[in-house]
Motif scaffolding. Structure first.
Motif, PDB file in Angstrom:
ATOM      1  N   ASP A  14       0.832  -1.203   0.000  1.00  0.00           N
ATOM      2  CA  ASP A  14       0.000   0.000   0.000  1.00  0.00           C
ATOM      3  C   ASP A  14       0.869   1.255   0.000  1.00  0.00           C
ATOM      4  O   ASP A  14       1.383   1.671   1.041  1.00  0.00           O
ATOM      5  CB  ASP A  14      -0.923  -0.026   1.210  1.00  0.00           C
ATOM      6  N   ALA A  15       1.001   1.857  -1.161  1.00  0.00           N
ATOM      7  CA  ALA A  15       1.830   3.057  -1.297  1.00  0.00           C
ATOM      8  C   ALA A  15       1.240   4.248  -0.549  1.00  0.00           C
ATOM      9  O   ALA A  15       1.979   5.138  -0.121  1.00  0.00           O
ATOM     10  CB  ALA A  15       2.015   3.404  -2.764  1.00  0.00           C
ATOM     11  N   THR A  16      -0.086   4.274  -0.372  1.00  0.00           N
ATOM     12  CA  THR A  16      -0.686   5.408   0.348  1.00  0.00           C
ATOM     13  C   THR A  16      -0.240   5.432   1.806  1.00  0.00           C
ATOM     14  O   THR A  16      -0.060   6.507   2.381  1.00  0.00           O
ATOM     15  CB  THR A  16      -2.226   5.394   0.275  1.00  0.00           C
ATOM     16  N   LEU A  17      -0.036   4.268   2.404  1.00  0.00           N
ATOM     17  CA  LEU A  17       0.455   4.213   3.782  1.00  0.00           C
ATOM     18  C   LEU A  17       1.903   4.695   3.865  1.00  0.00           C
ATOM     19  O   LEU A  17       2.283   5.385   4.804  1.00  0.00           O
ATOM     20  CB  LEU A  17       0.327   2.801   4.350  1.00  0.00           C
ATOM     21  N   VAL A  18       2.694   4.335   2.870  1.00  0.00           N
ATOM     22  CA  VAL A  18       4.089   4.806   2.821  1.00  0.00           C
ATOM     23  C   VAL A  18       4.110   6.322   2.690  1.00  0.00           C
ATOM     24  O   VAL A  18       4.857   7.012   3.394  1.00  0.00           O
ATOM     25  CB  VAL A  18       4.863   4.132   1.669  1.00  0.00           C
ATOM     26  N   THR A  19       3.278   6.849   1.812  1.00  0.00           N
ATOM     27  CA  THR A  19       3.197   8.295   1.619  1.00  0.00           C
ATOM     28  C   THR A  19       2.749   8.984   2.900  1.00  0.00           C
ATOM     29  O   THR A  19       3.295  10.032   3.278  1.00  0.00           O
ATOM     30  CB  THR A  19       2.228   8.627   0.465  1.00  0.00           C
ATOM     31  N   HIS A  20       1.783   8.407   3.582  1.00  0.00           N
ATOM     32  CA  HIS A  20       1.290   8.961   4.850  1.00  0.00           C
ATOM     33  C   HIS A  20       2.415   9.079   5.876  1.00  0.00           C
ATOM     34  O   HIS A  20       2.610  10.141   6.483  1.00  0.00           O
ATOM     35  CB  HIS A  20       0.154   8.082   5.379  1.00  0.00           C
ATOM     36  N   VAL A  21       3.171   8.015   6.053  1.00  0.00           N
ATOM     37  CA  VAL A  21       4.280   8.036   7.011  1.00  0.00           C
ATOM     38  C   VAL A  21       5.350   9.039   6.570  1.00  0.00           C
ATOM     39  O   VAL A  21       5.875   9.800   7.387  1.00  0.00           O
ATOM     40  CB  VAL A  21       4.889   6.629   7.211  1.00  0.00           C
ATOM     41  N   ASP A  22       5.640   9.060   5.293  1.00  0.00           N
ATOM     42  CA  ASP A  22       6.646   9.993   4.781  1.00  0.00           C
ATOM     43  C   ASP A  22       6.223  11.438   5.050  1.00  0.00           C
ATOM     44  O   ASP A  22       7.037  12.269   5.453  1.00  0.00           O
ATOM     45  CB  ASP A  22       6.875   9.753   3.292  1.00  0.00           C
ATOM     46  N   GLU A  23       4.951  11.743   4.850  1.00  0.00           N
ATOM     47  CA  GLU A  23       4.460  13.096   5.120  1.00  0.00           C
ATOM     48  C   GLU A  23       4.589  13.449   6.600  1.00  0.00           C
ATOM     49  O   GLU A  23       4.985  14.569   6.946  1.00  0.00           O
ATOM     50  CB  GLU A  23       3.009  13.244   4.655  1.00  0.00           C
ATOM     51  N   LEU A  24       4.259  12.503   7.470  1.00  0.00           N
ATOM     52  CA  LEU A  24       4.419  12.736   8.911  1.00  0.00           C
ATOM     53  C   LEU A  24       5.882  13.021   9.252  1.00  0.00           C
ATOM     54  O   LEU A  24       6.201  13.978   9.979  1.00  0.00           O
ATOM     55  CB  LEU A  24       3.924  11.527   9.713  1.00  0.00           C
ATOM     56  N   LEU A  25       6.765  12.181   8.717  1.00  0.00           N
ATOM     57  CA  LEU A  25       8.198  12.367   8.975  1.00  0.00           C
ATOM     58  C   LEU A  25       8.701  13.705   8.462  1.00  0.00           C
ATOM     59  O   LEU A  25       9.465  14.392   9.139  1.00  0.00           O
ATOM     60  CB  LEU A  25       9.002  11.243   8.307  1.00  0.00           C
ATOM     61  N   MET A  26       8.271  14.086   7.274  1.00  0.00           N
ATOM     62  CA  MET A  26       8.742  15.339   6.690  1.00  0.00           C
ATOM     63  C   MET A  26       8.213  16.552   7.453  1.00  0.00           C
ATOM     64  O   MET A  26       8.900  17.564   7.574  1.00  0.00           O
ATOM     65  CB  MET A  26       8.374  15.422   5.205  1.00  0.00           C
ATOM     66  N   ASN A  27       7.004  16.445   8.031  1.00  0.00           N
ATOM     67  CA  ASN A  27       6.493  17.524   8.875  1.00  0.00           C
ATOM     68  C   ASN A  27       7.357  17.696  10.123  1.00  0.00           C
ATOM     69  O   ASN A  27       7.688  18.818  10.508  1.00  0.00           O
ATOM     70  CB  ASN A  27       5.038  17.269   9.276  1.00  0.00           C
ATOM     71  N   ILE A  28       7.727  16.590  10.731  1.00  0.00           N
ATOM     72  CA  ILE A  28       8.597  16.651  11.912  1.00  0.00           C
ATOM     73  C   ILE A  28       9.974  17.161  11.511  1.00  0.00           C
ATOM     74  O   ILE A  28      10.570  17.993  12.201  1.00  0.00           O
ATOM     75  CB  ILE A  28       8.707  15.270  12.594  1.00  0.00           C
ATOM     76  N   ALA A  29      10.485  16.690  10.381  1.00  0.00           N
ATOM     77  CA  ALA A  29      11.808  17.115   9.904  1.00  0.00           C
ATOM     78  C   ALA A  29      11.841  18.617   9.647  1.00  0.00           C
ATOM     79  O   ALA A  29      12.824  19.291   9.984  1.00  0.00           O
ATOM     80  CB  ALA A  29      12.193  16.347   8.638  1.00  0.00           C
ATOM     81  N   THR A  30      10.784  19.143   9.063  1.00  0.00           N
ATOM     82  CA  THR A  30      10.715  20.580   8.795  1.00  0.00           C
ATOM     83  C   THR A  30      10.768  21.360  10.100  1.00  0.00           C
ATOM     84  O   THR A  30      11.514  22.343  10.217  1.00  0.00           O
ATOM     85  CB  THR A  30       9.435  20.919   8.002  1.00  0.00           C
ATOM     86  N   ALA A  31       9.988  20.918  11.069  1.00  0.00           N
ATOM     87  CA  ALA A  31      10.000  21.583  12.372  1.00  0.00           C
ATOM     88  C   ALA A  31      11.379  21.480  13.017  1.00  0.00           C
ATOM     89  O   ALA A  31      11.891  22.450  13.595  1.00  0.00           O
ATOM     90  CB  ALA A  31       8.937  20.980  13.281  1.00  0.00           C
ATOM     91  N   TRP A  32      12.001  20.315  12.895  1.00  0.00           N
ATOM     92  CA  TRP A  32      13.334  20.094  13.473  1.00  0.00           C
ATOM     93  C   TRP A  32      14.357  21.035  12.834  1.00  0.00           C
ATOM     94  O   TRP A  32      15.181  21.621  13.519  1.00  0.00           O
ATOM     95  CB  TRP A  32      13.745  18.631  13.278  1.00  0.00           C
ATOM     96  N   LYS A  33      14.299  21.179  11.519  1.00  0.00           N
ATOM     97  CA  LYS A  33      15.250  22.045  10.812  1.00  0.00           C
ATOM     98  C   LYS A  33      15.045  23.506  11.189  1.00  0.00           C
ATOM     99  O   LYS A  33      16.002  24.275  11.222  1.00  0.00           O
ATOM    100  CB  LYS A  33      15.121  21.842   9.303  1.00  0.00           C
TER     101      LYS A  33
END
Length: 126
Positions: A104-123
């Motif tokens: 399920d690529a949509t689940l991968v995309t979902h997790v990636d979006e969550l990670l990138m939101n945290i990464a943006t805040a971290w940066k």
């Protein structure tokens, strides 16, 4: 033309150089980038029906989340936010396992979006 072995050796030396001079903040940023890269590749492998490679990339992302990001949480300093991140990282790992099992690529995309939101805040903290 360089062989793939020479390219891999160069990449390893380059990574080791980056790691040796990095601050802890930069190391966490590299973990986010590594997980994002693995998830991007996992989606590509899903689209091309490359099951083994997809599994390898999802496993790599889970490893980065569990043994890098999650293991690096400071529960004494972070208190509530580290507990929230702990639960979120556990959710991400479980979701990626489901994504791999269900292809399920949509689940991968979902997790990636969550990670990138945290990464943006971290940066932005830096």
């Amino acid at each position: 033309m360089y062989s793939s072995r020479a390219t891999q050796a160069y990449e390893q030396v380059s990574l080791q150089s980056k790691l040796s001079g990095a601050t802890s903040h930069q190391l966490i940023t590299m973990l986010f980038d590594g997980a994002h890269n693995a998830l991007t590749r996992a989606r590509i492998y899903m689209e091309n029906n490359k099951v083994a490679e997809r599994g390898e990339m999802i496993s790599k992302a889970i490893n980065i989340i569990d043994n890098g990001l999650r293991a690096g949480l400071n529960h004494e300093q972070g208190k509530g936010i580290s507990e929230d991140l702990e639960r979120l990282y556990a959710y991400m790992s479980r979701t990626l396992l489901q994504a791999n099992l269900q292809n399920d690529a949509t689940l991968v995309t979902h997790v990636d979006e969550l990670l990138m939101n945290i990464a943006t805040a971290w940066k932005e903290i830096e």
